[in-house]
Design a protein around this motif. Structure first.
Motif, PDB file in Angstrom:
ATOM      1  N   GLN A  38       0.794  -1.467   0.133  1.00 55.47           N
ATOM      2  CA  GLN A  38       0.059  -0.008   0.062  1.00 55.47           C
ATOM      3  C   GLN A  38       0.932   1.212   0.086  1.00 55.47           C
ATOM      4  O   GLN A  38       1.764   1.563   0.835  1.00 55.47           O
ATOM      5  N   ALA A  39       0.733   1.890  -1.082  1.00 51.59           N
ATOM      6  CA  ALA A  39       1.537   3.294  -1.332  1.00 51.59           C
ATOM      7  C   ALA A  39       0.623   4.341  -0.730  1.00 51.59           C
ATOM      8  O   ALA A  39      -0.744   4.405  -0.429  1.00 51.59           O
ATOM      9  N   PRO A  40       1.213   5.582  -0.148  1.00 53.04           N
ATOM     10  CA  PRO A  40       0.553   6.606   0.417  1.00 53.04           C
ATOM     11  C   PRO A  40      -0.487   7.036  -0.669  1.00 53.04           C
ATOM     12  O   PRO A  40      -0.461   7.283  -1.735  1.00 53.04           O
ATOM     13  N   GLY A  41      -1.852   7.060   0.076  1.00 53.56           N
ATOM     14  CA  GLY A  41      -2.833   7.722  -0.772  1.00 53.56           C
ATOM     15  C   GLY A  41      -3.587   6.788  -1.682  1.00 53.56           C
ATOM     16  O   GLY A  41      -4.250   6.892  -2.402  1.00 53.56           O
ATOM     17  N   ARG A  42      -3.032   5.417  -1.714  1.00 56.21           N
ATOM     18  CA  ARG A  42      -3.519   4.361  -2.788  1.00 56.21           C
ATOM     19  C   ARG A  42      -4.079   3.505  -1.754  1.00 56.21           C
ATOM     20  O   ARG A  42      -3.824   3.106  -0.818  1.00 56.21           O
ATOM     21  N   LEU A  87      10.754   3.452  -8.522  1.00 60.38           N
ATOM     22  CA  LEU A  87      10.341   4.333  -7.714  1.00 60.38           C
ATOM     23  C   LEU A  87       8.813   4.000  -7.127  1.00 60.38           C
ATOM     24  O   LEU A  87       8.409   4.230  -6.174  1.00 60.38           O
ATOM     25  N   GLU A  88       8.172   3.391  -8.103  1.00 62.75           N
ATOM     26  CA  GLU A  88       6.772   3.104  -7.999  1.00 62.75           C
ATOM     27  C   GLU A  88       6.432   2.032  -7.126  1.00 62.75           C
ATOM     28  O   GLU A  88       5.469   1.553  -6.776  1.00 62.75           O
ATOM     29  N   ASP A  89       7.699   1.246  -6.647  1.00 61.46           N
ATOM     30  CA  ASP A  89       7.335   0.012  -5.722  1.00 61.46           C
ATOM     31  C   ASP A  89       7.519   0.762  -4.204  1.00 61.46           C
ATOM     32  O   ASP A  89       7.241  -0.069  -3.479  1.00 61.46           O
ATOM     33  N   THR A 119       6.003  -3.784   6.503  1.00 58.49           N
ATOM     34  CA  THR A 119       7.272  -3.146   6.587  1.00 58.49           C
ATOM     35  C   THR A 119       7.398  -2.286   5.298  1.00 58.49           C
ATOM     36  O   THR A 119       7.174  -2.442   4.291  1.00 58.49           O
ATOM     37  N   LEU A 120       8.089  -1.169   5.605  1.00 62.29           N
ATOM     38  CA  LEU A 120       8.168  -0.012   4.743  1.00 62.29           C
ATOM     39  C   LEU A 120       9.481  -0.247   3.792  1.00 62.29           C
ATOM     40  O   LEU A 120      10.370  -0.529   3.976  1.00 62.29           O
ATOM     41  N   VAL A 121       9.047  -0.023   2.212  1.00 59.60           N
ATOM     42  CA  VAL A 121      10.307  -0.120   1.257  1.00 59.60           C
ATOM     43  C   VAL A 121      10.134   1.133   0.826  1.00 59.60           C
ATOM     44  O   VAL A 121       8.996   1.702   0.103  1.00 59.60           O
TER      45      VAL A 121
END
Length: 125
Positions: A38-42, A87-89, A119-121
């Protein structure tokens, strides 16, 4: 029943990272263990799945050819090897376990009963 995801960090674009998901108490009833992100805002999205019995693997189109899901039975651990990172990962990555075993819903977060903490990537340019 516990899933613990770890291994995230900061990596440059084009680099590699391996995530681990330590599973305890779920593997006997699990049909799939998967990774979501889950990316920020998505919204949370499917990344990869592994069928516990048989070892079949499934991938989202966005990661196919770059990511590999695998397991170590002796350690009850599932891995996500991520190569050629983009970057989009960048996202928080979660591992999850499904007891339902329905292939058609393997990419749906609603089909999963147990979740790790994430866990943050972060992929930088």
């Amino acid at each position: 029943v516990q899933l613990q995801a770890f291994g995230g960090g900061l990596v440059q674009a084009g680099g590699s990272l391996r995530l681990s998901c330590a599973a305890s108490g779920v593997t006997y009833s699990s049909r799939f263990i998967s990774w979501f992100r889950q990316a920020p805002g998505r919204e949370r999205e499917f990344v990869a799945a592994l069928r516990w019995s048989g070892g079949n693997t499934y991938y989202a189109d966005s990661v196919k050819g770059r990511f590999t899901i695998s397991r170590n039975n002796a350690k009850n651990t599932v891995y996500l090897q991520m190569n050629s990172l983009k970057l989009e990962d960048t996202a928080v990555y979660y591992c999850a376990s499904s007891t339902r075993g329905i292939l058609s819903s393997v990419s749906s977060s609603g089909a999963y009963d147990y979740w790790g903490q994430g866990t943050l990537v972060t992929v930088s340019s």
